[in-house]
Design an enzyme around this catalytic site. Structure first.
Site, PDB file in Angstrom:
ATOM      1  CE  LYS A 490      51.935  57.811  39.968  1.00  0.00           C
ATOM      2  NZ  LYS A 490      50.816  56.990  39.552  1.00  0.00           N
ATOM      3  CE1 TYR A 715      85.946  50.861  36.227  1.00  0.00           C
ATOM      4  CE2 TYR A 715      83.965  52.171  35.932  1.00  0.00           C
ATOM      5  CZ  TYR A 715      85.069  51.810  36.684  1.00  0.00           C
ATOM      6  OH  TYR A 715      85.283  52.411  37.904  1.00  0.00           O
TER       7      TYR A 715
HETATM    8  C1  LIG Z   1      50.114  57.367  38.488  1.00  0.00           C
HETATM    9  C2  LIG Z   1      48.661  57.307  38.494  1.00  0.00           C
HETATM   10  C3  LIG Z   1      47.888  58.175  37.692  1.00  0.00           C
HETATM   11  C4  LIG Z   1      48.481  59.133  36.699  1.00  0.00           C
HETATM   12  O1  LIG Z   1      48.769  58.476  35.479  1.00  0.00           O
HETATM   13  P1  LIG Z   1      49.461  59.260  34.253  1.00  0.00           P
HETATM   14  O2  LIG Z   1      49.537  58.234  33.187  1.00  0.00           O
HETATM   15  O3  LIG Z   1      50.797  59.689  34.718  1.00  0.00           O
HETATM   16  O4  LIG Z   1      48.574  60.390  33.925  1.00  0.00           O
HETATM   17  C5  LIG Z   1      46.523  58.149  37.859  1.00  0.00           C
HETATM   18  N1  LIG Z   1      45.938  57.301  38.721  1.00  0.00           N
HETATM   19  C6  LIG Z   1      46.629  56.427  39.487  1.00  0.00           C
HETATM   20  C7  LIG Z   1      45.908  55.537  40.413  1.00  0.00           C
HETATM   21  C8  LIG Z   1      48.005  56.392  39.388  1.00  0.00           C
HETATM   22  O5  LIG Z   1      48.711  55.531  40.131  1.00  0.00           O
END
Ligand SMILES: *Cc1c(COP(=O)(O)O)cnc(C)c1O
Length: 820
Positions: A490, A715
């Protein structure tokens, strides 16, 4: 290989038992990778059992492809395949090493071996260039220097090679003895010693001693004699008649003096008898000068003529050995391998090409290789490789390749010189293609890459795919062999760039991918990713799109379940879904109170296929929440058991994220969901040093200014150098993801190995840093984070977590992928 072997010999050498009809079988090639077999009929496949992969699972498929001979372990049921021949051994990796040991002993020409913490590959490649003026050089491809890589390098030697250069790398005690037996070097080069792999050793000295075991029987050892502990240990351990030492002081075999110019250096090497040689090299950095001195001294020790050495040196450059993936013109993707001059390297590059996501055509721009003798057999091998990798077109440069006999499926355009190629080939010849550009140094193919690549803006995020592999394999070792891995890609794969990372994971054998939104999944499908993909938060409007692209939505409420049913009804299709069960995260998901309705819905709608059920832990990375996590897991088991009773087929269950994998090894169930750990961030119980950082954010210095005391910077006039000094303006700002919270000295960047603090406020596209008294010039590279500056330390300064720093990096920052 140097000699072919009979299968009986293999059994004898490895002490294995021969099973199957084996009256006649000659082995000409050895392989450990089912995807790389070119001539199945004479290939012996070693089924290695590693953390990520078990070679035995490919045997059936390989027999179908025509491979007849295998080395397997005792647990494998060889009798089930009467059509093939098996050598059954205790340990297939050990057998591979034993065979390499045998093959090495067939090679009667000098063997040089290189070890050290850094620069092994650079020294090997440069030395290869220099020696190839007079020799046919066999050498390890890329950095094949491990317990498996070294045997493969030995199998790559041919009888026409008249010198071999092999590289050896180790990460813990006991490994070098095995490599020493296989390499049996005549001449050694110890490059230097640094911090790499320190964690595998009790002390720096122990690490040096272990590496030195490679050289216990050499005739000569090339080393630098003014190198602190390293020199002390070598002098204590290695008899003086073997030393070929060099240093910038007196007391060594060669005394070196340097005359460093603008962009060239003159290296003068003087021996005790006042015999003196001068070499000119085209670079000035101390590290490059150390490496090239090792090379010159080794070449002189082999008896090479100084004028021949000089003629090779003139065309050397500080090299980038990496295979790099770059965006090319007209949506093409380029694999830059402009420093490759042999068959073994070409194999690695073609393999990398085959792993990329599909494009319209696979094209190869290739120069003649430097192995002069036996031209015919090399050209034949090149042709075989191109056919095997299903290449659509070859652009060759050089006389030998012009003669290549290729089938009509491969178009072939032959050019005499790189310049001719550049003149006749234009951008419009390429459209959505995958182009491997690989050539020997002399052909200057970097011009071709330059011609065909898309321009990059000064800030890049470099992603090391080998480190990604390393991290994936690390987590694999923490899992039961049957546990599946879903990788979270993601948010543009945590900032790393979704399609390339997803593609690499696909080739590593990940089981599932997960994205946050449908669009992300659609884009992966359009880029040719075929792994199953779960969508964490699909909106109901996107459900048809999910179906169209074979994406599997998460269902988190009964009303959403009904939407999915509507779509199934409308499209007359069954839909694969995943159920999110809320056990305490309070984000999305079914609560206990929803289960009765849910069960009814599941039973009434068999066209909705439940692929998996999962829950997400709210505090897996913190010990203080361990009891809470355990309670979540317990609740999940209860809820999922209850649901499974109404689900016709078995649904996968998964709970653990990266931190959870380390904290709750007993709850892996059928699958885990790997995220941040894959990207190299050590969360939750990972021993320091186990993971490798995969990304480096880099930019360049646009301008340097001199300030007087009292002048202000940027700035709000928020920056000042009290005593005056120099500032550098960098091509990165908060719109690129360099957060404004790094303003006024909070953030530091690394320039030529030194830290420079931010002065004043970070601007949208730029920021200023203090470089007073530092070695810094306009155009210099600047590291924002990477090995020198950890992502974790940056996040801490900003008061946030590494996840945010990574995902903040703007998509306008170019992503560049490489294998080192
Ligand atoms: C993002 C996510 C993960 C992964 O978590 P990490 O801490 O990056 O390993 C696992 N499960 C769900 C549902 C997530 O949204």
């Amino acid at each position: 290989m140097i000699t072919s072997l009979s299968i009986q010999q293999v059994a004898e050498i490895t002490g294995g038992e021969l099973i199957g009809e084996s009256t006649w079988l000659e082995i000409g090639k050895i392989s450990i990778d089912s995807r790389q077999i070119i001539t199945p009929g004479d290939t012996l496949f070693f089924a290695l059992v590693g953390s990520k992969n078990n070679g035995e699972t490919y045997i059936k498929e390989l027999i179908d492809k025509g491979v007849n001979a295998f080395v397997v372990s005792k647990t494998f049921d060889a009798a089930a395949y009467p059509e093939a021949v098996f050598v059954v051994v205790e340990d297939t990796k050990k057998a591979l090493q034993q065979l390499a040991y045998f093959v090495r002993n067939q090679f009667t020409k000098p063997v040089l071996a290189i070890t050290g913490s850094n620069a092994k590959t650079t020294v090997k490649e440069w030395l290869g260039q220099v020696l190839s003026q007079d020799y046919n050089v066999g050498k390890s491809p890329k950095s094949y220097n491990s317990q498996v890589g070294v045997p493969l390098s030995v199998f790559g030697l041919r009888d026409y090679h008249n010198v071999a250069i092999l590289e050896a790398g180790i990460s813990s005690v006991g490994e070098m003895d095995k490599l020493e037996k296989i390499i049996k070097p005549d001449i050694g080069i110890f490059t230097n010693i640094g911090s790499a792999h320190d964690q595998g050793f009790e002390s720096r000295e122990q690490k040096i001693l272990e590496k030195l075991r490679l050289f216990k029987s050499v005739q000569y050892l090339v080393f630098r004699n003014d190198n602190g502990l390293l020199s002390e240990v070598i002098i204590r351990e290695i008899p003086s008649e073997k030393w070929i030492s060099w240093s910038d002081q007196s007391g060594s075999v060669y005394r070196r003096s340097l005359k460093i110019g603008e962009d060239e250096t003159r290296i003068i090497l003087m021996k005790d008898d006042l015999n003196m040689n001068t070499f000119q090299v085209p670079f000035i950095g101390q590290a490059s000068l150390e490496n090239i001195t090792h090379v010159i001294v080794a070449a002189l020790s082999l008896g090479q003529n100084p004028s021949q050495i000089q003629s090779a040196l003139s065309s050397l450059k500080p090299i980038d050995m990496r295979l790099t993936l770059k965006d090319g013109v007209n949506d093409s993707l380029i694999i830059d391998d402009t420093y490759n001059n042999d068959l073994e390297g070409l194999k690695v590059a073609l393999d990398f090409l085959s792993q990329q996501r599909p494009k319209r055509r696979k094209l190869v721009i290739l120069s003649d290789l430097l192995q002069v003798d036996e031209e015919k057999s090399i050209i034949e091998e090149v042709s075989e490789l191109l056919i095997k990798h299903e290449i659509d077109g070859l652009f060759s440069v050089g006389k030998s390749l012009r003669k290549a006999q290729l089938p009509s499926t491969i178009s072939h355009l032959a050019f005499d010189s790189t310049d001719e190629l550049m003149k006749k080939v234009s951008h419009s010849d390429f459209q959505d293609d995958l182009i491997l550009i690989t050539g020997a140094r002399d052909f200057g193919f970097e011009k071709v890459v330059d011609h065909l690549q898309k321009r990059v803006h000064g800030t890049t995020l470099e992603i090391n795919l080998n480190s990604l592999t390393h991290n994936f394999n690390f987590y694999k070792t923490q899992l039961k062999p049957e546990t599946k891995v879903m990788v979270m890609v993601k948010a543009f794969a945590y900032g790393g760039g979704a399609p390339e990372i997803a593609n690499h994971l696909q080739s590593l054998g990940a089981d599932y991918l997960a994205v946050a939104y449908t669009d992300e999944g659609v884009s992966l499908r359009k880029q040719g990713i075929h792994l199953p993909i779960m969508v964490l938060n699909p909106v109901k409007e996107s459900l048809e799109l999910c179906l169209e692209h074979d994406l599997e939505p998460v269902v988190f409420s009964n009303s959403f379940f009904r939407h999915v049913c509507d779509v199934a009804k409308k499209t007359q299709k069954s839909i694969k879904v995943h159920l999110d069960l809320d056990t305490g995260m309070k984000r999305l998901g079914f609560g206990k109170e929803d289960l009765d309705d849910l069960k009814g819905l599941i039973q009434a709608n068999p066209q909705i296929v439940i692929q998996s059920m999962y829950t997400h832990l709210a505090g897996a990375d913190e010990d203080i929440h361990a009891d809470f996590s355990q309670a979540q897991i317990k609740d999940f088991l209860k809820m999922s058991d209850e649901l499974q009773r109404v689900i016709p087929s078995k649904a996968l269950r998964h709970v653990l994220n990266s931190a959870g994998i380390m904290a709750f090894p007993d709850s892996q169930m059928e699958m885990v969901r790997l995220g941040i750990g894959l990207y190299g961030v050590e969360v939750g119980g990972v021993k320091s040093g186990s993971l490798k950082s995969i990304s480096t954010l880099k930019t360049t210095i646009s301008q340097i200014k001199t300030l007087s005391p009292g002048e202000t910077v940027g700035y709000s006039r928020a920056g000042q150098l009290l005593n005056g000094g120099n500032i550098a303006t960098l091509a990165i700002g908060y719109a690129d993801g360099y957060d404004r919270r790094f303003s006024k000295g909070v953030g530091e960047v690394s320039i030529n190995g030194k830290l420079a603090p931010v002065v004043g406020n970070v601007c949208m596209d730029m920021c200023m840093v203090d470089v007073t008294g530092m070695d810094a010039t306009e155009g210099d590279e600047v590291i924002i984070f990477g090995e020198e500056i950890s992502l974790e330390s940056l996040a801490e300064k900003m008061g946030t977590i590494p996840y945010e720093v990574l995902t903040n990096i703007s998509t306008r920052v170019k992503r560049v992928y490489y294998l080192d």
